[in-house]
Design a protein around this motif. Structure first.
Motif, PDB file in Angstrom:
ATOM      1  N   PHE A   1       0.830  -1.207   0.000  1.00 41.00           N
ATOM      2  CA  PHE A   1       0.000   0.000   0.000  1.00 41.00           C
ATOM      3  C   PHE A   1       0.868   1.261   0.000  1.00 41.00           C
ATOM      4  O   PHE A   1       0.654   2.186  -0.792  1.00 41.00           O
ATOM      5  CB  PHE A   1      -0.914  -0.022   1.222  1.00 41.00           C
ATOM      6  N   GLY A   2       1.872   1.281   0.893  1.00 31.94           N
ATOM      7  CA  GLY A   2       2.700   2.481   1.017  1.00 31.94           C
ATOM      8  C   GLY A   2       3.480   2.794  -0.242  1.00 31.94           C
ATOM      9  O   GLY A   2       3.468   3.923  -0.744  1.00 31.94           O
ATOM     10  N   GLN A   3       4.177   1.797  -0.792  1.00 32.03           N
ATOM     11  CA  GLN A   3       4.995   2.060  -1.974  1.00 32.03           C
ATOM     12  C   GLN A   3       4.151   2.346  -3.205  1.00 32.03           C
ATOM     13  O   GLN A   3       4.520   3.172  -4.039  1.00 32.03           O
ATOM     14  CB  GLN A   3       5.932   0.868  -2.214  1.00 32.03           C
TER      15      GLN A   3
ATOM     16  N   GLY B   1       4.039  17.394   1.002  1.00 32.36           N
ATOM     17  CA  GLY B   1       5.434  17.245   0.611  1.00 32.36           C
ATOM     18  C   GLY B   1       6.153  16.078   1.255  1.00 32.36           C
ATOM     19  O   GLY B   1       7.314  15.820   0.943  1.00 32.36           O
ATOM     20  N   VAL B   2       5.494  15.352   2.135  1.00 32.98           N
ATOM     21  CA  VAL B   2       6.094  14.174   2.768  1.00 32.98           C
ATOM     22  C   VAL B   2       5.803  12.963   1.892  1.00 32.98           C
ATOM     23  O   VAL B   2       4.658  12.779   1.460  1.00 32.98           O
ATOM     24  CB  VAL B   2       5.505  13.962   4.180  1.00 32.98           C
ATOM     25  N   PRO B   3       6.799  12.129   1.550  1.00 38.49           N
ATOM     26  CA  PRO B   3       6.498  10.907   0.793  1.00 38.49           C
ATOM     27  C   PRO B   3       5.413  10.093   1.494  1.00 38.49           C
ATOM     28  O   PRO B   3       5.400   9.987   2.726  1.00 38.49           O
ATOM     29  CB  PRO B   3       7.840  10.166   0.778  1.00 38.49           C
ATOM     30  N   TYR B   4       4.520   9.516   0.706  1.00 39.39           N
ATOM     31  CA  TYR B   4       3.362   8.862   1.314  1.00 39.39           C
ATOM     32  C   TYR B   4       3.768   7.718   2.239  1.00 39.39           C
ATOM     33  O   TYR B   4       3.143   7.512   3.280  1.00 39.39           O
ATOM     34  CB  TYR B   4       2.402   8.340   0.241  1.00 39.39           C
ATOM     35  N   ILE B   5       4.806   6.973   1.880  1.00 42.03           N
ATOM     36  CA  ILE B   5       5.205   5.857   2.746  1.00 42.03           C
ATOM     37  C   ILE B   5       5.696   6.373   4.096  1.00 42.03           C
ATOM     38  O   ILE B   5       5.477   5.730   5.129  1.00 42.03           O
ATOM     39  CB  ILE B   5       6.272   4.978   2.052  1.00 42.03           C
TER      40      ILE B   5
ATOM     41  N   SER C   1      -9.883   7.431  11.015  1.00 37.35           N
ATOM     42  CA  SER C   1      -8.815   8.221  11.633  1.00 37.35           C
ATOM     43  C   SER C   1      -7.960   8.831  10.526  1.00 37.35           C
ATOM     44  O   SER C   1      -8.232   8.644   9.336  1.00 37.35           O
ATOM     45  CB  SER C   1      -7.953   7.333  12.536  1.00 37.35           C
ATOM     46  N   ASN C   2      -6.916   9.527  10.930  1.00 43.69           N
ATOM     47  CA  ASN C   2      -5.997  10.127   9.958  1.00 43.69           C
ATOM     48  C   ASN C   2      -4.795   9.229   9.686  1.00 43.69           C
ATOM     49  O   ASN C   2      -3.734   9.706   9.302  1.00 43.69           O
ATOM     50  CB  ASN C   2      -5.524  11.489  10.460  1.00 43.69           C
ATOM     51  N   ALA C   3      -4.949   7.915   9.886  1.00 42.95           N
ATOM     52  CA  ALA C   3      -3.826   7.002   9.693  1.00 42.95           C
ATOM     53  C   ALA C   3      -3.439   6.876   8.225  1.00 42.95           C
ATOM     54  O   ALA C   3      -2.251   6.734   7.898  1.00 42.95           O
ATOM     55  CB  ALA C   3      -4.168   5.624  10.259  1.00 42.95           C
ATOM     56  N   LEU C   4      -4.422   6.921   7.322  1.00 44.84           N
ATOM     57  CA  LEU C   4      -4.160   6.707   5.893  1.00 44.84           C
ATOM     58  C   LEU C   4      -4.174   7.986   5.081  1.00 44.84           C
ATOM     59  O   LEU C   4      -3.537   8.043   4.024  1.00 44.84           O
ATOM     60  CB  LEU C   4      -5.200   5.742   5.307  1.00 44.84           C
ATOM     61  N   TYR C   5      -4.901   8.998   5.554  1.00 44.57           N
ATOM     62  CA  TYR C   5      -5.054  10.216   4.774  1.00 44.57           C
ATOM     63  C   TYR C   5      -5.301  11.372   5.734  1.00 44.57           C
ATOM     64  O   TYR C   5      -5.801  11.186   6.855  1.00 44.57           O
ATOM     65  CB  TYR C   5      -6.213  10.095   3.777  1.00 44.57           C
ATOM     66  N   PRO C   6      -4.960  12.590   5.309  1.00 42.23           N
ATOM     67  CA  PRO C   6      -5.153  13.744   6.205  1.00 42.23           C
ATOM     68  C   PRO C   6      -6.623  14.116   6.339  1.00 42.23           C
ATOM     69  O   PRO C   6      -7.474  13.730   5.531  1.00 42.23           O
ATOM     70  CB  PRO C   6      -4.362  14.859   5.503  1.00 42.23           C
ATOM     71  N   LEU C   7      -6.919  14.872   7.381  1.00 43.12           N
ATOM     72  CA  LEU C   7      -8.297  15.290   7.641  1.00 43.12           C
ATOM     73  C   LEU C   7      -8.874  16.106   6.493  1.00 43.12           C
ATOM     74  O   LEU C   7     -10.069  16.045   6.221  1.00 43.12           O
ATOM     75  CB  LEU C   7      -8.349  16.121   8.928  1.00 43.12           C
ATOM     76  N   ASP C   8      -8.022  16.878   5.818  1.00 41.50           N
ATOM     77  CA  ASP C   8      -8.519  17.805   4.804  1.00 41.50           C
ATOM     78  C   ASP C   8      -9.218  17.107   3.648  1.00 41.50           C
ATOM     79  O   ASP C   8     -10.092  17.699   3.004  1.00 41.50           O
ATOM     80  CB  ASP C   8      -7.357  18.646   4.251  1.00 41.50           C
ATOM     81  N   VAL C   9      -8.846  15.856   3.340  1.00 42.47           N
ATOM     82  CA  VAL C   9      -9.443  15.170   2.197  1.00 42.47           C
ATOM     83  C   VAL C   9     -10.688  14.376   2.596  1.00 42.47           C
ATOM     84  O   VAL C   9     -11.333  13.780   1.735  1.00 42.47           O
ATOM     85  CB  VAL C   9      -8.412  14.240   1.516  1.00 42.47           C
ATOM     86  N   MET C  10     -11.031  14.361   3.881  1.00 41.97           N
ATOM     87  CA  MET C  10     -12.205  13.605   4.339  1.00 41.97           C
ATOM     88  C   MET C  10     -13.476  14.417   4.145  1.00 41.97           C
ATOM     89  O   MET C  10     -13.448  15.656   4.211  1.00 41.97           O
ATOM     90  CB  MET C  10     -12.077  13.273   5.836  1.00 41.97           C
ATOM     91  N   PRO C  11     -14.606  13.749   3.923  1.00 42.53           N
ATOM     92  CA  PRO C  11     -15.894  14.466   3.971  1.00 42.53           C
ATOM     93  C   PRO C  11     -16.161  14.978   5.393  1.00 42.53           C
ATOM     94  O   PRO C  11     -15.557  14.499   6.365  1.00 42.53           O
ATOM     95  CB  PRO C  11     -16.911  13.398   3.563  1.00 42.53           C
ATOM     96  N   GLY C  12     -17.055  15.938   5.497  1.00 38.74           N
ATOM     97  CA  GLY C  12     -17.287  16.599   6.782  1.00 38.74           C
ATOM     98  C   GLY C  12     -17.676  15.645   7.895  1.00 38.74           C
ATOM     99  O   GLY C  12     -17.185  15.759   9.029  1.00 38.74           O
ATOM    100  N   TRP C  13     -18.555  14.677   7.610  1.00 40.45           N
ATOM    101  CA  TRP C  13     -19.011  13.759   8.658  1.00 40.45           C
ATOM    102  C   TRP C  13     -17.865  12.870   9.152  1.00 40.45           C
ATOM    103  O   TRP C  13     -17.787  12.546  10.332  1.00 40.45           O
ATOM    104  CB  TRP C  13     -20.165  12.903   8.155  1.00 40.45           C
ATOM    105  N   LEU C  14     -16.937  12.505   8.212  1.00 43.31           N
ATOM    106  CA  LEU C  14     -15.824  11.666   8.622  1.00 43.31           C
ATOM    107  C   LEU C  14     -14.797  12.468   9.424  1.00 43.31           C
ATOM    108  O   LEU C  14     -14.144  11.936  10.324  1.00 43.31           O
ATOM    109  CB  LEU C  14     -15.162  11.035   7.390  1.00 43.31           C
ATOM    110  N   GLN C  15     -14.675  13.749   9.103  1.00 46.43           N
ATOM    111  CA  GLN C  15     -13.804  14.607   9.909  1.00 46.43           C
ATOM    112  C   GLN C  15     -14.312  14.681  11.351  1.00 46.43           C
ATOM    113  O   GLN C  15     -13.522  14.660  12.300  1.00 46.43           O
ATOM    114  CB  GLN C  15     -13.742  16.005   9.312  1.00 46.43           C
ATOM    115  N   ALA C  16     -15.635  14.762  11.516  1.00 43.49           N
ATOM    116  CA  ALA C  16     -16.213  14.799  12.866  1.00 43.49           C
ATOM    117  C   ALA C  16     -15.929  13.502  13.612  1.00 43.49           C
ATOM    118  O   ALA C  16     -15.591  13.517  14.808  1.00 43.49           O
ATOM    119  CB  ALA C  16     -17.714  15.049  12.772  1.00 43.49           C
ATOM    120  N   VAL C  17     -16.031  12.367  12.907  1.00 43.71           N
ATOM    121  CA  VAL C  17     -15.712  11.076  13.523  1.00 43.71           C
ATOM    122  C   VAL C  17     -14.247  11.019  13.919  1.00 43.71           C
ATOM    123  O   VAL C  17     -13.885  10.561  15.016  1.00 43.71           O
ATOM    124  CB  VAL C  17     -16.065   9.922  12.561  1.00 43.71           C
TER     125      VAL C  17
END
Length: 286
Positions: free
Chosen positions: A73-75, A87-91, A219-235
């Motif tokens: 997944f990471g690579q 700017g941080v590599p995704y892995i 959670s923000n383990a896989l992606y940042p909060l900014d790309v989440m829909p509003g309801w998922l950001q609240a979760v």
């Protein structure tokens, strides 16, 4: 001359005999609970960790999933550049999230252990000892934390071999260990709380499987909060795993983080988890 010490020896023997009889007739006063609590917690934690000496298979098998997440997944997503990570590599961005995930997966099924102890009659024996229930739960929770730290070391080594730019600052690594222990303690207590409600291994397995992936993907383990829909950001904002991941990223990668808030949330969550699991422990033992 050889008979001179007989009197002192006889007197000391009489005193020892009197003290022994006195202890039989009047038991010694117990020490205050707050003085015993740290020792009881350490003892329970040590008992749990003794299991690793007899069977280390769990550590080896649990290292497979984090390795696959980083390797595949990471690579793959590092090459796609589909997720904005500042700017941080995704892995690199992913590695702290996988540490938190693997720690949660160790802790979230900890309730199965305590149900097994109930079925084997071990839990009832522990509850009739002077050990406070909170010490029993805390010892188990922090044992889960120590196991998770061992797992985190494995993930960090794998990430370093894959070229992830992690810090090797000893103070930051101590902070990583503290965050992992607190997060794992909360999820272990959550599992033991659910065990006290459902009272069955099969039902607990179902609940564990039902909540682990929503906790992870919410959670923000896989992606940042900014790309989440509003309801998922609240979760994500009420998900303790998000605060654990945020702290791990800040400590390991040096990215902007809210360490004071992250530590505070995890400490409060662990304390609430210990309180809830301790309150339901008696129901589990019935």
């Amino acid at each position: 001359m050889s008979e001179a010490p007989a009197a002192p020896l006889s007197a000391s023997a009489d005193r020892a005999r009197e003290q022994g009889i006195d202890l039989l007739l009047r038991p010694p006063e117990p020490r205050a609970g707050w003085r015993l609590l740290p020792a009881r917690i350490a003892a329970m934690c040590a008992v749990e960790l003794q299991k690793l000496r007899h069977d280390r298979t769990e550590l080896y098998t649990r290292a497979v999933q984090p390795a696959l997440w980083l390797l595949i997944f990471g690579q793959t997503f590092t090459r796609l550049k589909a997720i904005p990570t500042g700017g941080v590599p995704y892995i690199d961005y992913l590695a702290p999230g996988i540490i938190a995930q693997s720690a949660m997966f160790i802790a979230i099924f900890y309730g199965i252990h305590i149900i097994w102890e109930r079925d084997a009659g071990v839990l009832n024996k522990l509850l009739v000892t002077p050990t406070p229930r909170s010490a029993l739960i805390t010892g188990k929770a922090f044992a889960a934390g120590v196991k998770s730290v061992i797992q985190a070391v494995v993930v960090i080594v794998i990430a370093a071999l894959l070229g992830v730019a992690l810090t090797w600052n000893p103070l930051r690594l101590l902070g990583v260990a503290a965050i992992v222990v607190l997060g794992s303690a909360f999820f272990a207590c959550l599992s033991m709380t659910i065990a006290g409600i459902v009272l069955s291994r099969d039902r607990l397995m179902g609940f564990g499987q039902a909540i682990t992936m929503p906790l992870f993907f919410g959670s923000n383990a896989l992606y940042p909060l900014d790309v989440m829909p509003g309801w998922l950001q609240a979760v994500s904002r009420v998900n303790p795993l998000s605060y654990e991941v945020d702290a791990l990223r800040g400590l390991l990668l040096g990215t902007p983080a809210h360490l004071a808030l992250d530590f505070a949330v995890l400490i409060v969550a662990a304390a609430l988890g210990i309180t809830a699991a301790s309150a339901l422990l008696g129901r589990l033992a019935r």
